[in-house]
Design a protein around this motif. Sequence first.
Motif, short mmCIF file in Angstrom:
data_model
loop_
_atom_site.label_atom_id
_atom_site.label_comp_id
_atom_site.label_asym_id
_atom_site.label_seq_id
_atom_site.Cartn_x
_atom_site.Cartn_y
_atom_site.Cartn_z
N CYS A 42 0.83 -1.20 0.00
CA CYS A 42 0.00 0.00 0.00
C CYS A 42 0.87 1.25 0.00
O CYS A 42 0.59 2.22 -0.73
N SER A 43 1.93 1.24 0.77
CA SER A 43 2.85 2.37 0.83
C SER A 43 3.54 2.60 -0.52
O SER A 43 3.68 3.73 -0.98
N GLN A 44 3.94 1.52 -1.17
CA GLN A 44 4.57 1.63 -2.49
C GLN A 44 3.59 2.18 -3.52
O GLN A 44 3.97 2.99 -4.38
N GLU A 45 2.35 1.76 -3.45
CA GLU A 45 1.33 2.28 -4.37
C GLU A 45 1.12 3.78 -4.15
O GLU A 45 0.98 4.54 -5.12
N LEU A 46 1.12 4.20 -2.89
CA LEU A 46 0.99 5.62 -2.58
C LEU A 46 2.19 6.39 -3.13
O LEU A 46 2.03 7.45 -3.74
N ASP A 47 3.38 5.84 -2.95
CA ASP A 47 4.60 6.48 -3.48
C ASP A 47 4.50 6.67 -4.99
O ASP A 47 4.88 7.72 -5.52
N GLU A 48 3.99 5.67 -5.70
CA GLU A 48 3.85 5.76 -7.15
C GLU A 48 2.88 6.86 -7.55
O GLU A 48 3.13 7.61 -8.50
N LEU A 49 1.77 6.97 -6.84
CA LEU A 49 0.79 8.02 -7.13
C LEU A 49 1.38 9.41 -6.89
O LEU A 49 1.19 10.32 -7.70
N ILE A 50 2.11 9.56 -5.79
CA ILE A 50 2.73 10.85 -5.48
C ILE A 50 3.77 11.21 -6.53
O ILE A 50 3.83 12.36 -6.99
N ALA A 51 4.58 10.23 -6.95
CA ALA A 51 5.59 10.49 -7.97
C ALA A 51 4.93 10.89 -9.30
O ALA A 51 5.40 11.81 -9.99
N LYS A 52 3.84 10.24 -9.63
CA LYS A 52 3.11 10.57 -10.86
C LYS A 52 2.60 12.01 -10.80
O LYS A 52 2.70 12.77 -11.76
N LYS A 53 2.06 12.40 -9.64
CA LYS A 53 1.56 13.76 -9.45
C LYS A 53 2.70 14.77 -9.58
O LYS A 53 2.54 15.81 -10.23
N GLN A 54 3.84 14.46 -9.01
CA GLN A 54 4.99 15.36 -9.09
C GLN A 54 5.46 15.51 -10.54
O GLN A 54 5.82 16.60 -10.96
N ARG A 55 5.46 14.41 -11.29
CA ARG A 55 5.86 14.49 -12.70
C ARG A 55 4.88 15.35 -13.50
O ARG A 55 5.28 16.09 -14.39
N MET A 56 3.60 15.26 -13.16
CA MET A 56 2.59 16.06 -13.85
C MET A 56 2.78 17.55 -13.59
O MET A 56 2.51 18.39 -14.45
N MET A 57 3.24 17.90 -12.40
CA MET A 57 3.36 19.28 -12.00
C MET A 57 4.69 19.90 -12.43
O MET A 57 4.87 21.11 -12.35
N LYS A 58 5.62 19.06 -12.88
CA LYS A 58 6.94 19.54 -13.28
C LYS A 58 6.82 20.35 -14.57
O LYS A 58 6.25 19.89 -15.54
N PRO A 59 7.35 21.58 -14.58
CA PRO A 59 7.27 22.40 -15.79
C PRO A 59 8.00 21.75 -16.96
O PRO A 59 9.01 21.06 -16.77
N VAL A 60 7.48 21.93 -18.16
CA VAL A 60 8.09 21.39 -19.36
C VAL A 60 9.48 22.00 -19.52
O VAL A 60 9.70 23.18 -19.29
N GLY A 61 10.44 21.17 -19.90
CA GLY A 61 11.80 21.66 -20.10
C GLY A 61 12.66 21.58 -18.86
O GLY A 61 13.81 21.98 -18.88
N GLN A 62 12.13 21.08 -17.76
CA GLN A 62 12.89 20.97 -16.51
C GLN A 62 13.41 19.54 -16.38
O GLN A 62 12.96 18.76 -15.56
N GLY A 63 14.38 19.17 -17.19
CA GLY A 63 14.96 17.83 -17.15
C GLY A 63 16.01 17.71 -16.08
O GLY A 63 16.39 18.69 -15.43
N LEU A 64 16.50 16.52 -15.92
CA LEU A 64 17.58 16.27 -14.96
C LEU A 64 18.88 16.81 -15.50
O LEU A 64 19.16 16.73 -16.68
N LEU A 65 19.69 17.35 -14.63
CA LEU A 65 21.00 17.88 -15.03
C LEU A 65 22.06 16.85 -14.85
O LEU A 65 22.08 16.05 -14.04
#
Length: 65
Positions: A42-65
């Motif tokens: 259950c905790s891992q599933e929650l982590d996946e949902l939170i990570a997905k939300k964070q990716r959605m909110m990340k501005p376009v063009g903000q890649g990893l350096l």
Amino acid sequence: MCDLHEETETTDYLLDLINHKRKMLLITAERFGIESEKTLICSQELDELIAKKQRMMKPVGQGLL
């Protein structure tokens, strides 16, 4: 082209899923213990949902350096 209304609905839906999964995590931990396999899953599933939300909110063009 991205529809802002559609993106907002998707974000709201994802937030609802995250809140529901948080509640389920607390219930699972109370019932089976914090170290149980069910709680871990259950905790891992929650982590996946939170990570997905964070990716959605990340501005376009903000890649990893």
